[in-house]
Scaffold this motif. Sequence first.
Motif, PDB file in Angstrom:
ATOM      1  N   TRP A 234     -12.009  -4.590  -0.413  1.00 26.82           N
ATOM      2  CA  TRP A 234     -10.843  -5.110  -1.133  1.00 26.82           C
ATOM      3  C   TRP A 234     -11.244  -5.621  -2.508  1.00 26.82           C
ATOM      4  O   TRP A 234     -12.318  -6.222  -2.680  1.00 26.82           O
ATOM      5  CB  TRP A 234     -10.175  -6.242  -0.343  1.00 26.82           C
TER       6      TRP A 234
ATOM      7  N   LYS B 212      -0.713  -2.675   6.186  1.00 27.42           N
ATOM      8  CA  LYS B 212      -2.072  -2.238   6.496  1.00 27.42           C
ATOM      9  C   LYS B 212      -2.305  -0.787   6.055  1.00 27.42           C
ATOM     10  O   LYS B 212      -1.600   0.121   6.486  1.00 27.42           O
ATOM     11  CB  LYS B 212      -2.347  -2.360   7.997  1.00 27.42           C
ATOM     12  N   PRO B 213      -3.293  -0.540   5.192  1.00 31.01           N
ATOM     13  CA  PRO B 213      -3.610   0.826   4.759  1.00 31.01           C
ATOM     14  C   PRO B 213      -4.183   1.684   5.874  1.00 31.01           C
ATOM     15  O   PRO B 213      -4.682   1.175   6.885  1.00 31.01           O
ATOM     16  CB  PRO B 213      -4.655   0.610   3.652  1.00 31.01           C
TER      17      PRO B 213
ATOM     18  N   TYR C  39       0.841  -1.203   0.000  1.00 34.33           N
ATOM     19  CA  TYR C  39       0.000   0.000   0.000  1.00 34.33           C
ATOM     20  C   TYR C  39       0.877   1.255   0.000  1.00 34.33           C
ATOM     21  O   TYR C  39       1.842   1.363   0.765  1.00 34.33           O
ATOM     22  CB  TYR C  39      -0.882  -0.007   1.247  1.00 34.33           C
TER      23      TYR C  39
ATOM     24  N   MET D 186      -7.436  -8.888   2.280  1.00 37.05           N
ATOM     25  CA  MET D 186      -6.699  -7.696   1.896  1.00 37.05           C
ATOM     26  C   MET D 186      -5.515  -8.088   1.014  1.00 37.05           C
ATOM     27  O   MET D 186      -4.722  -8.955   1.392  1.00 37.05           O
ATOM     28  CB  MET D 186      -6.198  -6.961   3.147  1.00 37.05           C
TER      29      MET D 186
ATOM     30  N   TYR E 126      -8.106   1.116   6.581  1.00 37.55           N
ATOM     31  CA  TYR E 126      -8.292  -0.319   6.665  1.00 37.55           C
ATOM     32  C   TYR E 126      -9.738  -0.713   6.998  1.00 37.55           C
ATOM     33  O   TYR E 126     -10.331  -1.585   6.361  1.00 37.55           O
ATOM     34  CB  TYR E 126      -7.335  -0.883   7.724  1.00 37.55           C
ATOM     35  N   LYS E 127     -10.349  -0.062   7.988  1.00 40.55           N
ATOM     36  CA  LYS E 127     -11.665  -0.467   8.468  1.00 40.55           C
ATOM     37  C   LYS E 127     -12.779  -0.216   7.456  1.00 40.55           C
ATOM     38  O   LYS E 127     -13.768  -0.949   7.411  1.00 40.55           O
ATOM     39  CB  LYS E 127     -11.992   0.259   9.781  1.00 40.55           C
TER      40      LYS E 127
END
Length: 312
Positions: A273, A264-265, A230, A259, A268-269
């Motif tokens: 994807w 982790k972007p 990412y 993902m 994320y939440k």
Amino acid sequence: MKLEPIIPFEPVAASEFPKGDQWTAQIKWDGVRILSYFDGERTKLFNRRLNERTLQYPELLQAESYCSADSFILDGEVIAFENGSPSFHEVMKRDSLRSAQRIQEQKGTVPITYMIFDLIYLNGVWVKDKKLRDRQTLLSSIIRPNVQVQVVPSYSDIAGLYRVAEQHRLEGIVIKDLNSTYSIDGKDKRWMKKKNVQDLIAVVGGVTLRDGIVNALLLGLYDDAGRFWYIGHAGSGKLTMNDWRTLTQLITTMTVRSMPFANKPERYKDAIWIEPRLTVKINYMEWTSNKTLRQPTIQAFLDVPPQECTFS
């Protein structure tokens, strides 16, 4: 003689301007690299990835209307304008089309110009081993400029040309050694680029929604080991509301549970994807210390294999 498409000579990034009388500079147009091949009977067009674009730009197929040579291979960029400035987003409206009818409809809506900067083959003979200064002389002698075809001018004041590119918010300049030969599938410091605007081609690994419509893309690049990282998210740029709606429909066939990124972007939440299949040109200010893009903006979606979108 049948002319086979070649991979063109590419510039490398310049950290400073070279010194010496053998250097010249040209504006770097924010367009699509296109090589034109005329074997004496018909003209074909290919981009730098060897994908044919003859259908997309019918304005360039009558070689005799802009060139006096019996056969040639020309190197240049096809550009389109938006509000008086070259726009990659505009030219992609033509480059991405695959229907002859749609292309004819867009000819008047999105006019293009072919900005030619080099000559590789002339009248049955390869001229790639001639010096650039000699190739430029030959090029000027055979091209008859018109509304849709121009020869890119060169300037000895490199720093001055770069200032002009900055003032007019152009992509940048290309700096070339006048003694350089043309290296097919080559890339070295005889040609250098100094960009005013940074750009790259990224892969979309996820999206976020607002009111059921995609409003941002989560972007990534591959490393040498094939891992997908990412690098930031972008929601501003050239896409219209209709583009966002079309994208929203498209991703319904691409969603995945896991993902795709190795890290982790930030979003994320809220992310949905998708399979990393879509590629997009992104403009940005710089890389941050966290290896993400600062102020990325979306320019256009491209037909580029995702695995070619790497950090190198």
